[in-house]
Design a protein around this motif. Structure first.
Motif, PDB file in Angstrom:
ATOM      1  N   GLN A 262       5.631  56.635  72.988  1.00 35.15           N
ATOM      2  CA  GLN A 262       4.327  57.017  72.446  1.00 35.15           C
ATOM      3  C   GLN A 262       4.457  57.568  71.033  1.00 35.15           C
ATOM      4  OE1 GLN A 262       1.468  56.416  74.218  1.00 35.15           O
ATOM      5  NE2 GLN A 262       0.396  56.919  72.319  1.00 35.15           N
ATOM      6  N   LYS A 263       5.500  58.364  70.794  1.00 33.73           N
ATOM      7  CA  LYS A 263       5.721  58.937  69.465  1.00 33.73           C
ATOM      8  C   LYS A 263       6.063  57.835  68.460  1.00 33.73           C
ATOM      9  CE  LYS A 263       6.448  62.303  66.500  1.00 33.73           C
ATOM     10  NZ  LYS A 263       5.354  63.173  66.014  1.00 33.73           N
ATOM     11  N   ILE A 264       6.862  56.875  68.898  1.00 34.88           N
ATOM     12  CA  ILE A 264       7.209  55.746  68.028  1.00 34.88           C
ATOM     13  C   ILE A 264       5.946  54.978  67.655  1.00 34.88           C
ATOM     14  CG2 ILE A 264       8.431  53.534  67.913  1.00 34.88           C
ATOM     15  CD1 ILE A 264      10.550  54.758  69.777  1.00 34.88           C
ATOM     16  N   LEU A 265       5.098  54.740  68.648  1.00 34.35           N
ATOM     17  CA  LEU A 265       3.850  54.008  68.413  1.00 34.35           C
ATOM     18  C   LEU A 265       2.959  54.750  67.417  1.00 34.35           C
ATOM     19  CD1 LEU A 265       1.903  51.687  69.151  1.00 34.35           C
ATOM     20  CD2 LEU A 265       1.056  53.144  71.013  1.00 34.35           C
ATOM     21  N   GLN A 266       2.799  56.036  67.610  1.00 39.18           N
ATOM     22  CA  GLN A 266       1.957  56.831  66.716  1.00 39.18           C
ATOM     23  C   GLN A 266       2.473  56.788  65.277  1.00 39.18           C
ATOM     24  OE1 GLN A 266       1.979  60.732  68.481  1.00 39.18           O
ATOM     25  NE2 GLN A 266       0.576  60.168  70.147  1.00 39.18           N
ATOM     26  N   THR A 267       3.790  56.883  65.127  1.00 40.48           N
ATOM     27  CA  THR A 267       4.380  56.876  63.785  1.00 40.48           C
ATOM     28  C   THR A 267       4.208  55.518  63.114  1.00 40.48           C
ATOM     29  OG1 THR A 267       6.043  58.453  64.584  1.00 40.48           O
ATOM     30  CG2 THR A 267       6.469  57.392  62.471  1.00 40.48           C
ATOM     31  N   ILE A 268       4.376  54.442  63.888  1.00 39.58           N
ATOM     32  CA  ILE A 268       4.196  53.096  63.337  1.00 39.58           C
ATOM     33  C   ILE A 268       2.757  52.907  62.860  1.00 39.58           C
ATOM     34  CG2 ILE A 268       4.088  50.640  63.915  1.00 39.58           C
ATOM     35  CD1 ILE A 268       6.488  51.049  65.737  1.00 39.58           C
ATOM     36  N   ALA A 275      -3.968  48.738  58.599  1.00 41.56           N
ATOM     37  CA  ALA A 275      -3.842  47.670  59.599  1.00 41.56           C
ATOM     38  C   ALA A 275      -4.373  48.149  60.949  1.00 41.56           C
ATOM     39  CB  ALA A 275      -2.385  47.249  59.728  1.00 41.56           C
ATOM     40  N   GLU A 276      -4.739  47.205  61.779  1.00 36.03           N
ATOM     41  CA  GLU A 276      -5.250  47.550  63.105  1.00 36.03           C
ATOM     42  C   GLU A 276      -4.151  48.216  63.925  1.00 36.03           C
ATOM     43  OE1 GLU A 276      -7.145  45.312  67.055  1.00 36.03           O
ATOM     44  OE2 GLU A 276      -6.784  44.204  65.189  1.00 36.03           O
ATOM     45  N   ASP A 277      -4.521  49.275  64.633  1.00 35.81           N
ATOM     46  CA  ASP A 277      -3.533  50.009  65.421  1.00 35.81           C
ATOM     47  C   ASP A 277      -2.920  49.134  66.506  1.00 35.81           C
ATOM     48  OD1 ASP A 277      -3.909  52.242  63.947  1.00 35.81           O
ATOM     49  OD2 ASP A 277      -4.961  53.392  65.496  1.00 35.81           O
ATOM     50  N   ASP A 324       8.661  46.675  53.628  1.00 38.30           N
ATOM     51  CA  ASP A 324       8.406  46.668  52.188  1.00 38.30           C
ATOM     52  C   ASP A 324       7.819  48.018  51.786  1.00 38.30           C
ATOM     53  OD1 ASP A 324       7.606  46.277  49.585  1.00 38.30           O
ATOM     54  OD2 ASP A 324       6.846  44.254  49.938  1.00 38.30           O
ATOM     55  N   PRO A 325       8.463  48.718  50.847  1.00 41.63           N
ATOM     56  CA  PRO A 325       7.945  50.030  50.420  1.00 41.63           C
ATOM     57  C   PRO A 325       6.487  49.978  49.987  1.00 41.63           C
ATOM     58  CG  PRO A 325      10.132  49.640  49.503  1.00 41.63           C
ATOM     59  CD  PRO A 325       9.703  48.355  50.145  1.00 41.63           C
ATOM     60  N   ALA A 326       6.036  48.822  49.495  1.00 40.52           N
ATOM     61  CA  ALA A 326       4.647  48.694  49.043  1.00 40.52           C
ATOM     62  C   ALA A 326       3.666  48.776  50.206  1.00 40.52           C
ATOM     63  CB  ALA A 326       4.461  47.371  48.300  1.00 40.52           C
ATOM     64  N   GLU A 327       4.170  48.512  51.419  1.00 45.24           N
ATOM     65  CA  GLU A 327       3.299  48.547  52.588  1.00 45.24           C
ATOM     66  C   GLU A 327       3.125  49.961  53.122  1.00 45.24           C
ATOM     67  OE1 GLU A 327       4.515  45.857  55.634  1.00 45.24           O
ATOM     68  OE2 GLU A 327       5.073  44.274  54.238  1.00 45.24           O
ATOM     69  N   LEU A 328       3.981  50.865  52.679  1.00 42.36           N
ATOM     70  CA  LEU A 328       3.968  52.222  53.234  1.00 42.36           C
ATOM     71  C   LEU A 328       3.037  53.134  52.441  1.00 42.36           C
ATOM     72  CD1 LEU A 328       7.794  52.580  53.884  1.00 42.36           C
ATOM     73  CD2 LEU A 328       6.019  51.835  55.471  1.00 42.36           C
TER      74      LEU A 328
END
Length: 328
Positions: A262-268, A275-277, A324-328
């Motif tokens: 769950q924590k991994i999902l939230q961070t992603i 983007a859509e969750d 890609d850093p640009a996506e973050l």
């Protein structure tokens, strides 16, 4: 490292010298060797007479002699970097497991005996030793060393360089702290090797290249293995495997020792911004795939972490290949 080089290194560290004797059979068995005995001498200081004396230890082979030396002297053998033993060194790992088991059995013959061998490695190291000698499991005490937090790693690096009269910038300390991933040994090695790199250039000013050289030296041992694992784990071309990239990125860049699904999902979802969750069932296949690759492991608390902490440090050095850093 193999058995021969290991024995030579230990003998050198303990100031041991070899003296091998062979015994020939009588005339009825002319030329047939019936046995041999290895003798090793060690110089020790006799406090009562202030003289240098020589102790002699005997045994059927080098490891039985080493066992006697460890029991009879105030010496603890620490075998570090066990996780980096190559395939060629497997016989050495087996012999180390055997001597550990034998010393546990023989300790009863030595009053006030205590732990004489310490193996340092990752979690899989203990399991490998148990596989080599199954009865060792009940005799080997495993101690889990906690990760350092960012503040602790930062302080160790900053103080170490300062006490060595080396100057560095806050950004350099932050970068070295980040790459170390909270692994105490890596923090120490980055600090030490960076200092050596600067001093080799006859300067007390740490440059970025000194830190990069230190990181390269540390990761070089497993560079080819890590590169191969990393290439299999990441993929930019397919949607499903890009989710895998995010999963690996998040776990490797977390300062926690483990993360729940769950924590991994939230961070992603936070990283993907507009983007859509994603849903939990979107990352489950990626987690399973990374587990099958022996990249990630899940503990009894259902928390995910990298199987090899050093691989976590490697991933941090190659973040841009995952996301890609640009996506973050």
């Amino acid at each position: 490292t193999d058995i021969t080089s290991f024995v030579a290194e230990v003998a050198n560290k303990l100031d041991l010298k070899r003296d091998v004797q062979t015994t020939e059979a009588d005339e009825s068995n002319l030329g047939f060797k019936v046995g041999f005995k290895s003798l090793i001498g060690i110089g020790v200081d006799d406090k009562s007479s202030n003289q240098r004396v020589t102790e002699r230890y005997t045994g059927t082979d080098d490891f039985s002699i080493l066992e006697e030396v460890l029991f009879k002297t105030n010496t603890v053998l620490i075998v570090d970097d066990m996780e980096n033993l190559s395939e060629k060194a497997l016989p050495l790992r087996t012999r180390l497991a055997e001597i550990a088991k034998n010393m546990s059995d023989d300790a009863i013959n030595y009053p006030n005996s205590y732990a004489k061998i310490v193996f340092v490695g990752i979690a899989a190291t203990a399991e490998q030793l148990w596989e080599d000698v199954q009865s060792l499991k009940s005799r080997l005490a495993t101690i889990k060393v906690p990760y350092l937090n960012n503040e602790e790693s930062h302080e160790i690096l900053a103080n170490g360089w300062k006490h060595a009269s080396l100057s560095s910038t806050p950004k350099q300390i932050e970068h070295a702290t980040y790459i170390s991933s909270g692994i105490g040994k890596v923090v120490h090695d980055i600090g030490q090797k960076t200092g050596y790199a600067a001093i080799d250039e006859k300067t007390l000013n740490i440059e970025d290249r000194h830190i990069n050289q230190a990181i390269g030296d540390i990761l070089d041992v497993n560079e080819l293995d890590f590169e191969s694992i990393f290439e299999k784990a990441k993929n930019r071309r397919k949607t499903k495997t890009r989710v895998r990239n995010y999963v690996l990125y998040v776990v490797a860049n977390s300062d926690e020792t483990g993360m729940t699904s769950q924590k991994i999902l939230q961070t992603i979802n936070k990283l993907r911004k507009n983007a859509e969750d994603l849903k939990l069932n979107s990352i489950s296949p990626a987690l399973s795939a990374l587990k099958e690759m022996d990249v990630l492991t899940k503990d009894s608390r259902n928390k995910w972490s990298c199987v090899d902490p050093m691989f976590k440090a490697y991933v941090r050095e190659h973040n841009s290949e995952l996301v890609d850093p640009a996506e973050l």
